[in-house]
Design a protein around this motif. Structure first.
Motif, mmCIF file in Angstrom:
data_model
loop_
_atom_site.group_PDB
_atom_site.id
_atom_site.type_symbol
_atom_site.label_atom_id
_atom_site.label_comp_id
_atom_site.label_asym_id
_atom_site.label_seq_id
_atom_site.Cartn_x
_atom_site.Cartn_y
_atom_site.Cartn_z
ATOM 1 N N GLY A 1 0.775 -1.302 0.142
ATOM 2 C CA GLY A 1 -0.224 0.092 0.112
ATOM 3 C C GLY A 1 0.524 1.785 0.267
ATOM 4 O O GLY A 1 2.097 1.065 -0.302
ATOM 5 N N THR B 1 -3.577 1.252 5.033
ATOM 6 C CA THR B 1 -4.420 1.604 4.019
ATOM 7 C C THR B 1 -5.025 2.829 4.844
ATOM 8 O O THR B 1 -4.563 3.104 5.643
ATOM 9 N N ARG C 1 -9.607 3.292 1.377
ATOM 10 C CA ARG C 1 -9.548 2.666 -0.377
ATOM 11 C C ARG C 1 -9.794 0.902 -0.529
ATOM 12 O O ARG C 1 -9.660 1.117 -1.905
#
Length: 465
Positions: A322, A361, A365
């Protein structure tokens, strides 16, 4: 296979072409090599192009002159066009110092930088115009060309024991993020939210100052980067975007600037990164799959990523997952990699390592993270944790704009085994969402000689030691 899986497969086939930019003069197919890979999931062999019997085309024969950027840039373009028209070829950069602007590869062409050769890339933004289809931190747009760029190509390579060295004076001025730059980020995000066609997202203008990647392969298949040294990068260093079958082998990267990740596979399938040395000012490897609405539109997860036998000297994380992960990330394996730096960073932008495996995250997302493995890893001193998970990582976006769409990220199947660390703040620091806890976390044979903080931070997580 479910109906959803079939739809995703069709979308993937449309976005990642099997045959692209085909030359007209080919007499026989370019040979391919397939590397079998052992992994804790079903990992297909990774296919790479074999240019060992291809014709060689020297840039000198096409007009390159040491010290002359204009003639060298034009000569490289002519040599690439000639090799492509011949059906396949190796464009050779001989020993010497060669100033250049943007290099655009084509199918069935390898750029070979010989030992003793250095490509010095200009830092004049005008040398990277016209704008090309690329992306900025997970959102597609038209921006300055990456320094080396391939779009919709099959069988492309960058090889040799030479050096790629971008000049960074102008790009480093763009590290700052004044209001015009921030306004440009908001504008781009808003265009993605409104589903403005990518061709309408023109960002290479005014004071937007969105720096280009050093190397980007965009929608390519059978990609090889081998043996080269890379000294500096305006932005992410090697960025395979929407690619399939990518090999990065024996590469040495030293890039201490802002956002200077080493390799960022994004929405790509079947990626092998091995025998590399990373000396980064940001993450060594960061697996990504797009940001928010744009990634939901593309709907191509990042899948089957293997990193093995690598050394990390500096960098925020050994492996980051991420934070751009909105199309999903699955099947990642890090094996026999070692952080051997001092743990205190070095000169310039080099930084001490934070975590060995970091999943990041936030509530915007969506996507998913699953089946992530790390084994046989060691480190000296790390500032954070062997394993870290944060579900509220927004960086500058926290104040730039509100949450337009709220989608949490399911995270499950994080397996860490056979890890040795001399010193760390924590063994694991996992902070999940109360509505969606992190599940199936397994730590096996993880040893830290000295833990300076709380050994385990566990919020909204199901963990097994």
């Amino acid at each position: 296979m479910t109906g959803i899986d079939r739809r995703k497969l069709v979308q993937a086939a449309c976005l990642i072409p099997l045959i692209a930019d085909a030359p007209s003069g080919r007499s026989k197919p370019l040979p391919l090599r397939r590397t079998p890979i052992a992994a804790p999931f079903a990992m297909p062999p990774v296919t790479e192009p074999d240019f060992s019997t291809s014709r060689r085309f020297s840039i000198v024969d096409h007009g390159a002159v040491q010290g002359d950027q204009a003639r060298t840039t034009a000569a490289i373009a002519r040599a690439i066009a000639t090799a492509h028209a011949a059906g396949a070829g190796v464009v050779v950069v001989p020993p010497g110092d060669w100033p250049t602007g943007a290099i655009h590869l084509r199918s069935n062409v390898a750029l070979h930088v010989e030992k003793g050769a250095t490509l010095h890339f200009s830092d004049d933004p005008d040398d990277y115009l016209p704008a090309v289809q690329t992306s900025w931190e997970g959102i597609e747009c038209f921006n300055y060309s990456p320094l080396i760029y391939a779009f919709d190509c099959t069988n492309v390579a960058i090889t040799g024991h030479g050096t790629l060295r971008p000049r960074l004076d102008r790009w480093s001025e763009w590290y700052a993020r004044p209001k015009p730059h921030m306004d440009a980020l908001v504008q781009l995000y808003d265009m993605a939210y409104r589903d403005v066609p990518v061709a309408g997202r023109q960002m290479a203008m005014g004071e937007n100052h969105l720096r280009p990647q050093c190397i980007q392969f965009n929608r390519c298949r059978n990609v090889l980067v081998q043996d080269v040294s890379i000294d500096g990068s305006p932005f992410w260093t090697i960025h395979p975007l929407l690619c399939r079958d990518v090999t990065v082998r024996g590469v040495k990267i030293r890039a201490h600037g802002h956002n200077n990740d080493g390799v960022d596979p994004e929405m790509s399938h079947n990626v092998l990164i091995e025998d590399c040395v990373f000396d980064q000012g940001d993450d060594a490897i960061s697996v990504k799959s797009g940001r928010d609405m744009d990634a939901w539109r593309l709907a191509i997860p990042c899948r089957n990523i293997v990193v093995r036998n690598c050394q990390i000297l500096n960098g925020h994380q050994l492996m980051a997952i991420g934070s751009e992960l909105s199309a999903g990330i699955e099947n990642v394996f890090v094996d026999n990699c070692h952080f051997t730096g001092s743990g205190k960073g070095a000169d310039g932008w080099a930084v001490p390592i934070d975590n060995l495996l970091f999943v990041k995250t936030n509530e915007r997302r969506g996507g998913y993270v699953r089946n992530i493995h790390m084994s046989n890893v060691s480190a000296t001193m790390i500032a954070g944790s062997v394993l870290a998970v944060e579900t509220d990582v927004l960086y500058q976006w926290k104040t730039l704009l509100p949450t337009y769409v709220r989608k949490l990220t399911p995270i499950e199947g994080l397996v860490v085994s056979n890890v040795r660390v001399a010193q760390a703040a924590h063994i694991a620091s996992i902070e999940g969402e109360a509505e969606l806890p992190v599940r199936d976390v397994r730590l096996r044979n993880v040893e830290v000689d000295k833990v300076t903080g709380e050994r385990f931070i566990e919020r909204n997580v199901v963990i097994t030691r």
